[in-house]
Design an enzyme around this catalytic site. Structure first.
Site, short mmCIF file in Angstrom:
data_model
loop_
_atom_site.label_atom_id
_atom_site.label_comp_id
_atom_site.label_asym_id
_atom_site.label_seq_id
_atom_site.Cartn_x
_atom_site.Cartn_y
_atom_site.Cartn_z
N ASP A 133 -5.32 -12.22 11.18
CA ASP A 133 -6.07 -10.98 11.03
C ASP A 133 -7.11 -11.10 9.93
O ASP A 133 -7.12 -12.06 9.16
CB ASP A 133 -5.12 -9.80 10.75
CG ASP A 133 -4.06 -10.12 9.70
OD1 ASP A 133 -4.21 -11.12 8.98
OD2 ASP A 133 -3.07 -9.37 9.60
N HIS A 157 5.17 -3.72 10.51
CA HIS A 157 4.00 -4.27 11.21
C HIS A 157 3.98 -5.79 11.13
O HIS A 157 4.52 -6.40 10.21
CB HIS A 157 2.69 -3.64 10.73
CG HIS A 157 2.15 -4.09 9.41
ND1 HIS A 157 1.81 -3.21 8.40
CD2 HIS A 157 1.84 -5.32 8.93
CE1 HIS A 157 1.33 -3.89 7.37
NE2 HIS A 157 1.34 -5.17 7.66
N GLU A 216 -0.02 -2.06 13.64
CA GLU A 216 0.70 -0.95 13.02
C GLU A 216 1.63 -0.27 14.02
O GLU A 216 1.44 -0.39 15.23
CB GLU A 216 -0.30 0.08 12.49
CG GLU A 216 -1.25 -0.45 11.42
CD GLU A 216 -0.59 -0.56 10.05
OE1 GLU A 216 0.65 -0.73 9.97
OE2 GLU A 216 -1.32 -0.48 9.05
N ASN A 219 6.49 -1.30 6.98
CA ASN A 219 6.69 -0.39 8.11
C ASN A 219 6.97 -1.15 9.40
O ASN A 219 6.89 -0.59 10.49
CB ASN A 219 5.46 0.52 8.28
CG ASN A 219 4.19 -0.30 8.55
OD1 ASN A 219 4.24 -1.52 8.65
ND2 ASN A 219 3.06 0.38 8.65
C1 GLP Z 1 -0.65 -7.46 5.38
C2 GLP Z 1 -0.98 -8.54 6.40
C3 GLP Z 1 0.22 -8.96 7.16
C4 GLP Z 1 1.33 -9.27 6.18
C5 GLP Z 1 1.74 -8.03 5.46
C6 GLP Z 1 2.87 -8.23 4.47
O1 GLP Z 1 -0.76 -6.17 5.87
N1 GLP Z 1 -2.00 -8.17 7.31
O2 GLP Z 1 -0.11 -10.09 7.98
O3 GLP Z 1 2.42 -9.81 6.86
O4 GLP Z 1 0.62 -7.56 4.75
O5 GLP Z 1 2.35 -8.71 3.27
P1 GLP Z 1 3.18 -9.25 2.04
O6 GLP Z 1 3.63 -10.61 2.45
O7 GLP Z 1 2.20 -9.31 0.92
O8 GLP Z 1 4.29 -8.30 1.82
#
Ligand code: GLP
Length: 265
Positions: free
Chosen positions: A69, A140, A145, A138
């Site tokens: 992404d 995702h 989302e 959440n």
């Molecule tokens: C972001 C990214 C996701 C990632 C998520 C969790 O929203 N787009 O791909 O998995 O955050 O991030 P973290 O690993 O910092 O908790």
């Protein structure tokens, strides 16, 4: 289909385990195609892979990557872009061919075309062998989302307020966090031949539990992974702490590996 669950002692062990899985694939398959995440969770895995590369144990010369992404409307050289994250935390330290790196362009003049082109590039590369995922609080995955349906392909999304708040820690102020992003769809992720999801820490335990034990629902996007034939969750103890241990069975071959439900592989 049981999800393979690996519970490690801590973040460092989780990262090492994940890196060894990636290294194994890269070693055995020429032109391995990887789907790569950003966020805090995979940083340790990237560091381990860089270490292995510097020790001469692994080469990324033929590896092809597709990032999951990217934010919409920030320049690739912005310090919070996922482009910048990937180069600083991984690509600048390994021997990957820059032509093999693919990251969505959140500044493309036609975002829909950008998403269609991305899907086509994935198909032309032969499809993804291993997609590595983080997990949003959440539930995702990538930037898919919670919502009323599972998205089939790469597309533009509006970010939930909770995601904007969670990601604000990387920005100077919450108002700078982009409201939109481009992301691989749930369908894109599910078409990958194998999937590895990483989660660490207390704040992920509920999303882990709902994804593994709850019903498959687009309101918890990661729950769809229950339907994939080759998926492993690599967790630390905290992220795994709410899982129902009685439904896990120890796997003989590997002490840290536990299979959730079903038969041992
Ligand atoms: C972001 C990214 C996701 C990632 C998520 C969790 O929203 N787009 O791909 O998995 O955050 O991030 P973290 O690993 O910092 O908790």
């Amino acid at each position: 289909m049981p999800i393979n669950i690996v519970v490690t002692d801590n973040y460092g062990e989780m990262s090492k385990f994940a890196a060894s899985k990636v290294a194994h694939l890269v070693d055995k398959k020429t032109k391995a195609v990887l789907g790569l995440p950003t966020g805090s969770t995979p940083l340790g895995m990237y560091q381990e892979l860089i270490k292995m590369h510097k020790q001469g144990l692994i080469s990324f010369r033929d590896v092809i990557t597709f990032n999951l992404d990217e934010y919409v409307g920030i320049n690739p050289d912005n310090q919070n872009s996922y482009h910048r994250y990937m180069y600083e935390n991984f690509f600048n330290h390994i021997d990957i061919d820059p032509d093999n790196i693919h990251i969505l362009d959140g500044n493309a003049p036609d975002l829909e075309q950008e998403c269609r082109d991305y899907e086509e590039k994935i198909t032309r590369s032969g499809g993804i062998d291993l997609v590595i995922l983080g997990l949003g609080r959440n539930g995702h995955i990538a930037f898919n989302e919670p919502g009323p349906f599972f998205s089939p392909v790469t597309h533009k999304v509006s970010l939930e307020q909770s995601t904007i708040e969670a990601n604000a820690r990387f920005f100077q102020s919450i108002s700078q966090v982009p409201k939109y992003a481009l992301t691989m769809g749930i369908g894109t992720i599910m078409r990958s031949r194998s999937i590895m999801l990483l989660a660490s820490g207390d704040e992920k335990k509920r999303a882990v539990k709902e994804s593994v034990e709850g019903p498959v629902t687009p309101h918890v996007p990661a729950s769809v992974l229950q339907l994939h034939p080759e998926v492993t969750f690599v967790l630390d103890k905290d992220a795994a702490s709410l899982l129902d241990k009685s439904r896990m069975r120890s796997c003989q071959k590997d002490k840290v590996s536990l299979l959730y439900g079903g038969k041992n592989k």
